[in-house]
Scaffold this motif. Structure first.
Motif, PDB file in Angstrom:
ATOM      1  N   THR A  38      -4.825   8.264  -2.242  1.00 57.93           N
ATOM      2  CA  THR A  38      -3.369   8.366  -2.242  1.00 57.93           C
ATOM      3  C   THR A  38      -2.995   9.564  -1.386  1.00 57.93           C
ATOM      4  OG1 THR A  38      -3.397   7.587  -4.533  1.00 57.93           O
ATOM      5  CG2 THR A  38      -1.329   8.548  -3.737  1.00 57.93           C
TER       6      THR A  38
ATOM      7  N   ARG B 143       0.829  -1.218   0.000  1.00 59.32           N
ATOM      8  CA  ARG B 143       0.000   0.000   0.000  1.00 59.32           C
ATOM      9  C   ARG B 143       0.855   1.256   0.000  1.00 59.32           C
ATOM     10  NH1 ARG B 143      -5.341  -1.582   1.164  1.00 59.32           N
ATOM     11  NH2 ARG B 143      -5.311  -3.510   2.368  1.00 59.32           N
ATOM     12  N   GLU B 144       1.905   1.263   0.815  1.00 57.74           N
ATOM     13  CA  GLU B 144       2.766   2.444   0.885  1.00 57.74           C
ATOM     14  C   GLU B 144       3.399   2.744  -0.472  1.00 57.74           C
ATOM     15  OE1 GLU B 144       3.790   1.732   5.598  1.00 57.74           O
ATOM     16  OE2 GLU B 144       5.358   1.416   4.104  1.00 57.74           O
TER      17      GLU B 144
ATOM     18  N   THR C  99       0.602   6.287   1.684  1.00 58.94           N
ATOM     19  CA  THR C  99       0.539   5.731   0.334  1.00 58.94           C
ATOM     20  C   THR C  99       1.079   6.781  -0.626  1.00 58.94           C
ATOM     21  OG1 THR C  99      -1.311   4.267   0.796  1.00 58.94           O
ATOM     22  CG2 THR C  99      -1.030   4.959  -1.495  1.00 58.94           C
TER      23      THR C  99
END
Lengths: 432, 432
Positions: free
Chosen positions: B340, A33-34, B368
């Protein structure tokens, strides 16, 4: 009746064991996800034809393939790449880069042995639609970061190679049929030097060239110096020069990510599958016996086999079973234990409802909280609180309540505090 | 080649759609954790015999059952209760209460229609080893809390009944074969009054008693008043009195949880399955057409069929598909959109590595973050940042860097700020 058992190669994971697995899966997914990978969900059962595209009829032998009640040939997915290829082809409107992850079960019908289960988890992490050094580096960096977060970066090495580089070198040496030669190189570590040379000769490579291939594919180690060595020894050729330059560039980007120390260059890494087209890598455990953890690479011409679009791709499927063995060896496997923030203990039935209100308040704050469900004695309740590893026990009794307080006990130190009855939730939250 | 498709009744969920599903699954699992349920993991394929215990040979017709390559009859699990029963029997050392949850896929071979998929998710939440009002209430409270967290508590009603109460009432009315009579009551809402009475008479119930049953099973509504009405109308009998008393007690505990307003009493709720033994409940959507969301109940004599231990149990399997329809109707289905935190935009190739360092720093903080993978122009990068709904864009350019700054742009308001180049990560974290 006879005791029923699970199928061989399938696992029952009770809460303590699964808590450790969950921690690892969460780390992998959090990392994905990061890096901006997005979670998808896709079928666990697909038409068998989907797997024939990539693997031919052979796949049916090694998978759970069967005819459904409507006469369709179907297969429990042994991997997710064919499904992802289908998904990418299906939606022409998807902008690039397409960055997907997903953790799910896969099934293979294989002889059961250590590291080979019939049902297993994988997290697939791929970038579709981009052919670039940056994409290659992002995939390696993501995989490396997972091991950093797991606390075992020092024990994991990513061995990188580039099929185009190897191909260019072989062509510069006038080797024909580089795919067949690559298959020999793929087996190199299992062969003696003589066997390796003999195998190359069987593929039509003359002795002198075979020795040259042997020397080149022995190049491995720290990336910068290995690439210098390769530049020195490589036969002349623009394609080879370009490919070496690309590998240098990859090294620079990996350095920007700070993961270059986990990476080595190894010209003998090929990976078995024919469909890899560029960067290939294998993650190895460097502790004890060198063991492969998982691998991945670039496959720019696979997805076009599933539809009309040409879509470059790079990715890997994270393997949990091999990583679990590594973490256990290094003492980094998470504690297999339940964790509980608070147990609300009720001294008598008369305070049950007040106890439930405390439980409700603590749960609303996101804590894991249990209470008595069976009218247990105070001693039994403390025993249960201990068994579920409660950090705090909130002891609710009539006498205390009449004095306007509740006792909060630290289950580790045994230390107790009388807390005003309206401040119990805040008190426990402050302590955690 | 022809386009390949997924099987009918199976779903491809792309990131935007799955992000919404993920939010719902997370809410269900978070609630289960707060109540102290522990996650397990169990096989998706089981020997077909496991399902025959509970459902007989019939199950084979409605499931993905087949012979594996070793000649074993196996089935893709259509539900997890048989597996859980096996797990509980297998480990005699497990202390009680055993509180488990798990979200996984289930498969049924059924005609595909709205709300009936061939592959679907369920979260099973059960308490094993405890027969108590507190356990019953905890299960209802957990289910109700899920809908509270989903923001639709007002649109969901839990209709409760107790099979023992119904059984006691029927026995007090001298009705024989209460199971057969319960099957008629289960169908009551689909029958006219005359049909209902006729059906009861077919089961050997005389007309006057049938009318009594009709009257009693019409009792439904707000729990306290319904129970008063029931006490008035119920035939005399200790068992019935005890069962009514137990339902009062359940109401008290549900009130302590603060979920009593979501619960009603309905003496006609039976639930089809023979194996329920005590509390039964069905969650209904009260918006528009009354529709069942899912149900559950107590099954104290099922697990003993899977081994030597007698283990009481209560639980439910949360159904996602019905809940999704409800949330969509109410406008509470989560936005199907990517999210994001930051996009790191690099103006030129020369700042690529600095950009990656910012990305790394932001990712380390759990954000993210995406960066350019394809050497796009500044305009294209802003377009991409917009497409992935980046909240902030960190614009890294040579000129700015020479002046010691980086520009952080809020993608919603367009507002920009020049930030000292060593404070970029902190700056973005502060804003989020």
């Amino acid at each position: 009746m006879d005791e029923l058992e699970s199928l061989k190669g399938f696992y029952d994971r009770y809460p303590e064991e699964w808590a450790a697995w969950r921690e690892i899966v969460d780390t992998v997914e959090e990392t994905a996800r990061e890096f901006g990978f997005r979670e998808i969900d896709a079928p666990s059962v697909e038409p068998t034809d989907l797997f024939r595209v990539k693997s031919g009829d052979e796949i049916v032998e090694q998978t759970y393939s069967f005819e459904d009640k409507g006469g369709r040939e179907v297969t429990l997915i042994p991997e997710q790449t064919p499904t992802r290829s289908r998904l990418v082809q299906q939606r022409k409107d998807l902008g690039t880069p397409i960055k997907w992850f997903d953790t799910s079960k896969r099934w293979r019908y294989e002889a059961v042995q250590k590291g080979r289960d019939r049902e297993f988890f994988q997290t697939d992490i791929d970038i579709f639609g981009v052919e670039s050094v940056e994409a290659d580096a992002e995939i390696i960096a993501c995989a490396a970061t997972i091991y950093e977060k797991l606390g075992v970066a020092d024990a994991v090495e990513f061995r990188l190679n580039d099929r185009q580089l190897l191909d260019a070198l072989l062509k510069a040496m006038d080797v024909e049929g580089s795919k067949d030669v690559m298959r020999v190189i793929d087996k190199k570590e299992k062969l003696s030097r003589e066997e390796f040379l003999d195998n190359l000769e069987l593929e039509g490579v003359d002795r002198a060239t075979a020795e040259g291939i042997d020397e080149l594919t022995a190049i491995s180690g720290e990336m910068e110096s290995a690439l210098v060595e390769l530049s020195d020894k490589a036969p002349e050729g623009d394609a080879a020069d370009d490919a070496i330059e690309r590998m240098h560039d990859l090294y620079d980007v990996l350095s920007a990510y700070g993961v270059e120390d986990m990476c080595t260059f190894d010209l003998s890494i090929v990976r078995g599958m024919d469909y890899y087209t560029g960067l290939v890598f294998e993650a190895f455990s460097t502790e004890g016996d060198l063991r492969a953890l998982f691998g991945g690479g670039r496959y720019d011409h696979l997805i076009e086999q599933f539809g009309s679009r040409e879509v470059p791709a790079i990715g890997f499927a994270f393997g949990y079973s091999t990583t679990m063995h590594l973490l256990k060896e290094l003492g980094e496997w998470p504690d297999e234990a339940l964790s509980t923030d608070a147990y609300v203990l009720t001294i008598s039935d008369s305070v049950r409802e007040i106890g439930l209100e405390y439980a409700k308040g603590l749960r609303s704050a996101g804590l894991t909280v249990e209470t008595d469900l069976t009218g247990r004695s105070v001693g039994e309740q403390f025993g249960y609180a201990d068994r579920i590893n409660a950090e705090y026990t909130v002891v609710v009794g009539e006498r205390d309540l009449n004095e306007g307080v509740v006792t909060v006990q630290n289950m580790d130190s045994g230390e107790e505090e009388q807390v005003p009855k309206n401040e119990v939730v805040e008190n426990v939250l402050d302590r955690l």
